[in-house]
Design a protein around this motif. Structure first.
Motif, PDB file in Angstrom:
ATOM      1  N   HIS A 184     -10.565  14.548 -21.869  1.00  0.00           N
ATOM      2  CA  HIS A 184     -10.382  13.600 -22.956  1.00  0.00           C
ATOM      3  C   HIS A 184      -8.885  13.409 -23.223  1.00  0.00           C
ATOM      4  O   HIS A 184      -8.126  14.380 -23.287  1.00  0.00           O
ATOM      5  N   VAL A 185      -8.480  12.161 -23.370  1.00  0.00           N
ATOM      6  CA  VAL A 185      -7.091  11.836 -23.697  1.00  0.00           C
ATOM      7  C   VAL A 185      -7.087  11.187 -25.075  1.00  0.00           C
ATOM      8  O   VAL A 185      -7.630  10.092 -25.262  1.00  0.00           O
ATOM      9  N   ARG A 186      -6.489  11.879 -26.057  1.00  0.00           N
ATOM     10  CA  ARG A 186      -6.479  11.404 -27.439  1.00  0.00           C
ATOM     11  C   ARG A 186      -5.118  11.674 -28.059  1.00  0.00           C
ATOM     12  O   ARG A 186      -4.685  12.821 -28.151  1.00  0.00           O
ATOM     13  N   GLY A 226     -12.275   4.714 -21.738  1.00  0.00           N
ATOM     14  CA  GLY A 226     -11.490   4.033 -20.723  1.00  0.00           C
ATOM     15  C   GLY A 226     -10.173   4.703 -20.415  1.00  0.00           C
ATOM     16  O   GLY A 226      -9.576   4.450 -19.362  1.00  0.00           O
ATOM     17  N   THR A 227      -9.689   5.543 -21.329  1.00  0.00           N
ATOM     18  CA  THR A 227      -8.410   6.219 -21.120  1.00  0.00           C
ATOM     19  C   THR A 227      -8.572   7.683 -20.721  1.00  0.00           C
ATOM     20  O   THR A 227      -7.580   8.347 -20.406  1.00  0.00           O
ATOM     21  N   ASP A 228      -9.801   8.194 -20.740  1.00  0.00           N
ATOM     22  CA  ASP A 228     -10.025   9.565 -20.277  1.00  0.00           C
ATOM     23  C   ASP A 228      -9.712   9.665 -18.785  1.00  0.00           C
ATOM     24  O   ASP A 228      -9.833   8.679 -18.049  1.00  0.00           O
ATOM     25  N   ILE A 229      -9.325  10.844 -18.345  1.00  0.00           N
ATOM     26  CA  ILE A 229      -8.907  11.049 -16.958  1.00  0.00           C
ATOM     27  C   ILE A 229      -9.983  11.823 -16.211  1.00  0.00           C
ATOM     28  O   ILE A 229     -10.323  12.949 -16.580  1.00  0.00           O
ATOM     29  N   TYR A 230     -10.494  11.212 -15.135  1.00  0.00           N
ATOM     30  CA  TYR A 230     -11.583  11.785 -14.349  1.00  0.00           C
ATOM     31  C   TYR A 230     -11.073  12.300 -13.006  1.00  0.00           C
ATOM     32  O   TYR A 230     -10.182  11.715 -12.393  1.00  0.00           O
ATOM     33  N   TRP A 231     -11.667  13.415 -12.543  1.00  0.00           N
ATOM     34  CA  TRP A 231     -11.422  13.915 -11.188  1.00  0.00           C
ATOM     35  C   TRP A 231     -12.731  14.008 -10.396  1.00  0.00           C
ATOM     36  O   TRP A 231     -12.774  14.584  -9.317  1.00  0.00           O
ATOM     37  N   GLY A 232     -13.782  13.415 -10.931  1.00  0.00           N
ATOM     38  CA  GLY A 232     -15.079  13.359 -10.261  1.00  0.00           C
ATOM     39  C   GLY A 232     -15.823  12.105 -10.671  1.00  0.00           C
ATOM     40  O   GLY A 232     -15.471  11.454 -11.662  1.00  0.00           O
ATOM     41  N   GLY A 233     -16.833  11.725  -9.902  1.00  0.00           N
ATOM     42  CA  GLY A 233     -17.632  10.557 -10.242  1.00  0.00           C
ATOM     43  C   GLY A 233     -16.981   9.246  -9.861  1.00  0.00           C
ATOM     44  O   GLY A 233     -15.964   9.203  -9.162  1.00  0.00           O
ATOM     45  N   ASN A 234     -17.537   8.150 -10.360  1.00  0.00           N
ATOM     46  CA  ASN A 234     -17.082   6.811  -9.985  1.00  0.00           C
ATOM     47  C   ASN A 234     -15.670   6.490 -10.456  1.00  0.00           C
ATOM     48  O   ASN A 234     -14.996   5.646  -9.869  1.00  0.00           O
ATOM     49  N   ASN A 235     -15.227   7.145 -11.531  1.00  0.00           N
ATOM     50  CA  ASN A 235     -13.897   6.865 -12.087  1.00  0.00           C
ATOM     51  C   ASN A 235     -12.849   7.899 -11.680  1.00  0.00           C
ATOM     52  O   ASN A 235     -11.782   7.982 -12.294  1.00  0.00           O
ATOM     53  N   SER A 236     -13.137   8.656 -10.639  1.00  0.00           N
ATOM     54  CA  SER A 236     -12.247   9.743 -10.234  1.00  0.00           C
ATOM     55  C   SER A 236     -10.870   9.234  -9.825  1.00  0.00           C
ATOM     56  O   SER A 236     -10.746   8.197  -9.170  1.00  0.00           O
ATOM     57  N   ARG A 237      -9.840   9.990 -10.200  1.00  0.00           N
ATOM     58  CA  ARG A 237      -8.464   9.683  -9.810  1.00  0.00           C
ATOM     59  C   ARG A 237      -8.088  10.332  -8.486  1.00  0.00           C
ATOM     60  O   ARG A 237      -6.951  10.170  -8.026  1.00  0.00           O
TER      61      ARG A 237
END
Length: 316
Positions: A59-61, A126-137
């Motif tokens: 989570h990015v907050r 939309g601003t959370d940072i992912y390292w898995g799944g469809n939105n992975s970075r």
């Protein structure tokens, strides 16, 4: 780690020359203020936060505020496995690497905010940072371990937050994965280890590779007993660690990431009994005069994944 905003300076300077007088520029010499998002009590991630192996994002907050107007915000994530010497990356795994730019004309619409905004609050999926799944970075499998998260900001006058004066936000968080080494301590009482002053600390349990198909053999174990909440994983100098309240330190194997960090061979490459490892000359003696301490166990596998576990120790 200390990425600046030099690429903005020319554009900001030109805007100031065209749009404002010298007196206007002199009114604001203060950098933006970074704080909690609207309705939140703290910035996320918090320092020391550990993401469970079952999660795939952070989570990015946060918020940024400046009375003159905010020009740009930078959110940066990079690994701190090696104390910032930027060592080699093991084949088959990829570190999380993020450089998100928020601005009125950001290339990513999610990162845009209104021109002239004096407060920007970031708190959304939309601003959370992912390292898995469809939105992975990451394109493959993320390397488990410690990552530095930073927020920097600049206002329309070119005033920047910085690491030097602490106006940037900087936190280290930890990614765990199902394939990173696992530490399981089995003799906890109400979530803590119990210890007697002047006596060996009893630690029962195991360090092991998991059953996941990507799990690999153990390579390095680093065990410390330190003052509670004394986080100095970034410091590779023994004298500094002792000065900041470390009472015990042992290493086995050889670290992939930290030059000079090594010790005797590991007793086993797939599972290690903690009671046997921390016995005899390697036993942890509970120091007098300390009531609450942290037992910190850092484990690396041959693929470069790092697991860091912290167990509270109540001494009496």
């Amino acid at each position: 780690m200390k990425k600046g905003f030099s690429f903005l300076v020319l554009g900001v300077s030109l805007c100031l020359i065209a749009c404002e007088t010298d007196d206007d520029q002199m009114r604001d010499l203060t950098a933006p203020v970074i704080g909690a998002a609207d309705g939140r009590d703290e910035i996320r991630p918090v320092h020391g936060e550990t993401r469970a192996a079952t999660t795939d994002h952070m989570h990015v907050r946060f918020s940024v505020e400046d009375p003159s107007g905010i020009a740009q915000i930078r959110v940066d994530v990079h690994n701190s496995f090696d104390g910032h010497s930027h060592g080699r990356i093991m084949t088959g795994f990829e570190p999380l690497d993020v450089d998100d730019i928020y601005s009125p004309d950001a290339s990513n619409p999610t990162f845009r905010f209104p021109q002239g905004a004096t407060r920007v609050s970031v708190d959304g999926t939309g601003t959370d940072i992912y390292w898995g799944g469809n939105n992975s970075r990451v394109n493959g499998n993320v390397l488990a371990g410690p990552y530095d998260f930073s927020i920097q900001a600049i206002d329309i006058h070119g005033n920047q937050t910085s690491f030097g004066d602490g106006s940037n936000y900087l936190a280290t968080f930890y990614i765990r994965t199902p394939y990173a080494p696992e530490v399981n301590v089995t003799n906890l009482h109400d979530g803590e280890l119990e210890g007697e002053h002047g006596e060996p600390l009893e630690v029962e349990g195991v360090i092991r590779k998991t059953s996941h198909e990507l799990s690999s053999d153990l390579k390095f174990v680093w065990v410390r007993l330190a003052e509670e909440d004394d986080d100095h994983d970034h410091d590779g100098h023994a004298h500094a660690r002792v000065m900041t309240g470390e009472f015990y330190e042992r290493m086995w194997g050889t670290s992939t990431w930290r030059q000079g960090f090594s010790g005797p061979e590991l007793p086993h490459s797939s599972e290690i009994d903690l009671a046997e490892l921390l016995s005899g000359d390697d036993a942890i003696m509970v120091p007098d005069g300390e009531d609450h301490l942290d037992l910190i166990i850092w484990v690396e596998d041959v693929s470069g994944n790092i697991s860091r576990y912290v167990f509270e120790v109540h001494a009496h």
